[in-house]
Scaffold this active site. Sequence first.
Site, mmCIF file in Angstrom:
data_model
loop_
_atom_site.group_PDB
_atom_site.id
_atom_site.type_symbol
_atom_site.label_atom_id
_atom_site.label_comp_id
_atom_site.label_asym_id
_atom_site.label_seq_id
_atom_site.Cartn_x
_atom_site.Cartn_y
_atom_site.Cartn_z
ATOM 1 N N ARG A 55 106.243 -20.972 58.414
ATOM 2 C CA ARG A 55 107.207 -20.099 57.786
ATOM 3 C C ARG A 55 106.517 -18.951 57.079
ATOM 4 N NH1 ARG A 55 111.997 -23.581 55.713
ATOM 5 N NH2 ARG A 55 110.501 -25.285 55.816
ATOM 6 N N SER B 210 98.435 -26.746 54.469
ATOM 7 C CA SER B 210 98.581 -28.189 54.219
ATOM 8 C C SER B 210 97.541 -29.039 54.946
ATOM 9 C CB SER B 210 99.980 -28.630 54.619
ATOM 10 O OG SER B 210 100.907 -27.735 54.088
ATOM 11 N N ASP C 94 100.521 -28.293 50.404
ATOM 12 C CA ASP C 94 101.992 -28.425 50.355
ATOM 13 C C ASP C 94 102.470 -29.365 49.247
ATOM 14 O OD1 ASP C 94 100.995 -30.594 51.714
ATOM 15 O OD2 ASP C 94 102.387 -30.466 53.409
#
Length: 885
Positions: free
Chosen positions: A507, A571, A625
């Site tokens: 994203r 992440s 994350d």
Amino acid sequence: QVDKYLYHMRLSEENLMDVSRRFRREMDKGLGRDTNLTASVKMLPTFVRSTPDGTESGDFLALDLGGTNFRILLVKVSGNGKQNVEMENQIYVIPETLMRGSGTELFDHITECLANFMEKMGIKEKKLPLGFTFSFPCRQTKLDESFLVSWTKGFRAGGVEGKDVVGLLRKAIKKRGDFDIDIVAVINDTVGTMMTCGYDDHHCEIGLIVGTGTNACYMEEMRNLELVEGDEGRMCVNMEWGAFGDDGSLEDLRTDFDREIDAGSLNPGKQLCCCRLPPPTHPPFSASSSPPPAPYSSPYPPPSSFPCSASAPPLPPPSSGSAPLTTSTSSSPPPLALCSSFASDTTSPPPSPTYICSTHPPSSASSPSSFYFPLLLILLLLLFFLLHLLFARRLHKMVRLLVPDCDVRFLRSEDGSGKGAAMVTAVAHRLAEQHAERQRVLDALRLSREQLLEVKRRMEGEMKKGLARDTHESATVKMLPTYVQSTPDGSERGDFLALDLGGTNFRVLLVRVRSGKRRSVEMHNKIYAIPQEMMQGTGEELFDHIVHCIGDFLEYMGMKGASLPLGFTFSFPCHQTRLGEGILLKWTKGFKATGCEGEDVAVLLKDAIHRTEEFDLDVVAVVNDTVGTMMTCGYEDHLCEVGLIVGTGTNACYMEEMRNVELVEGDEGLMCVNMEWGAFGDCGELDDFCTEFDRAVDECSTNPGKQRFEKMISGMYLGEIVRNVLLDFTAKGLLFRGKLSERLKTRGIFETKFLSQIESDRLALRQVRSILQHLGLISSTCDDSILVKEVCTVVARRAAQLCGAGLAAVVDKIRNNRGLQELSITVGVDGTLYKLHPHFSTVLKETLRDLAPQCTVTLVQSEDGSGKGAALITAVACRLKEGKK
Ligand code: BG6
Ligand code: GLC
């Protein structure tokens, strides 16, 4: 005159539709817990939950009582995949006196016949499993326990009503003491018929009897069957539809003849829907003023009293009550016809259809010496055959007419319901053996409380090792410092870009942070795909792609060429010496782009930006994350000091005392530590809890030997564990009829979302089956669906418990750090598995309560992803930088 009488017997389509509707209502009434008591159609649970799948094998005995004949069978089923069934069967007479005598005598007689049969077959020494077809209304409480509600069809033996007929049979066998058997199941003839046909046609889910009496059974969804606990799967329901109308609901359709016959029966006012034959001496076309028919002993009169009996094939003289009438094998002519109103055994005379008797008065037809006898016999048989055909045809036609949306196929049972009783027994036998084997396998995936406590203890040990400078190197749980030390105070403001890489979606986000009275965070984001080739190609390709997506996003937002501070949620495990740096230690979760490990991902990103020369960005923060999630939730809830991800991968972070973070200078305050707990177990800490399935999943992964804890918990691997268990079950013949399909052999077919869907409580098994079919597992049965669901449950439960054990270690550590007796803390959670799985969070909370009882933990689900948190961290960093200026 005739027309006038017949007129009342004709039912219009409308009438039939109406009957059908009334019937449906009665069925619902019978199924409901509160309404069953007053329902005339009792919808009795049979505890038969499964139909044959063709893999049954062994020798089984069956008793078949309640039809025209009392029959004993020996059924040999060979599970060689050829569905071979051999039957030996023998009919025994039940003298009328016993039908109406005492129950003890009746059961002694049945047992005597059984002893005789076993003697003849040479199996008296064996203790074979037996299925008992007992075709009377019973209240069944177990597969092998059934209480007779009331006798029907001419039986009236005393002291049996209200008693468990299996118990009576067992008692009678014990009393004799010369043989023993294992009574596994007691069933109704409808169930037996369904099972008989179901052995050859796996779609057979309804059993119908139109013989001495009439009744039907079918496989009902458990959730509709309120009389039995549990919602899973299906159970065969013995409708006992013969009683439909006993409450007067058929009154408008009954004719004088029906009333007359009812009045003369053994049970007036009962079984009004049951198909009945008029007494032979009483032609049906007699006017209603004629005297009521005398009660008859059996709806099909015994051969000697049957009006047309002289025309029947000669019978061997019944020397004693238990004298066999015939012995036949499966190749003998069909003993019972489904969908027929007549029993068609070769040895018993066909009961004459009603109008035959009227046109051929008994006096002329019963003279064996009559010249016309052979001709008459042929004629009778012909007519019988024709009627037989007509009945079936009409029935099929009517069903098509009344339920045009259902494609109903009628299969005539050629082997009687006795074979079905053996089949039920065979299925029960198979299920018991398979159940034991499956549970043995699944037990390895079930963790005890002691084991979970041990996981927690070992995690605590690894956390300490990871934090301490001397042991950090050898620790599996790396406890990486993140340089995130403060949470937002509300004074941050500005526009920030954020990237979110490493979960299901990649994203790019624009995050607008407002301070003061208008304190808020506004987000715009776009999801981009990261193709597999990029994940596993070169690092340059991967980062060029990321930058290309950023360019596209800026254009999409009308901000082309803008230069904004950027927070990068990355992440994967990164070593950091400051916030804006992240040296990738190793790829996880299927990524393996070359040239990245050991490099600073902020630099890789900047290099790629420079290559495009289109825009510039200031990479202010590289954030895991878990940390982004903790910050996202922490913006709303200041007690949030832990971040947890249960998605593609799993990991946690928390605010640790600086004095314990030995890798970073300084003892004051707190710092968020990215635990990277996914690697727990990489030095064998979990070996004693791992199964062969975990090992198989690990070996086939992109990083064998690594991320062992993650591989037991997260969405990327759970489906694979399930698939491996299913493969094992199929190879052992415990699933999918032992057929290993190519689809099942395909890695990755079981995605997390399927796991979550399959376990959803509201999902009917039919839907589980359609998921399996969607996965290409086309030939799955209802039982397969139940088993697949059970496997999913066990695997997901273990995952949630392990995650709970890890989290218990974290919260207890925070509590101990602060020297508290009790701790109240919030955990921010994200990840598709956690969010979509219907039971994961419940089991996780349960485990936490159990393993960390001194901590009150609130789990808050992050709705905004970790990008928001990364932007907030960037905003804080920018504020602090500004402040320093
Ligand atoms: C998202 C977060 O909501 O959840 C990501 O924004 C995170 O940063 C992800 O990695 C984890 O869940 P999953 O299921 O997408 O791996
Ligand atoms: C993997 C990564 C870790 C991440 C987790 C959840 O375990 O190594 O950094 O937090 O997946 O996405």
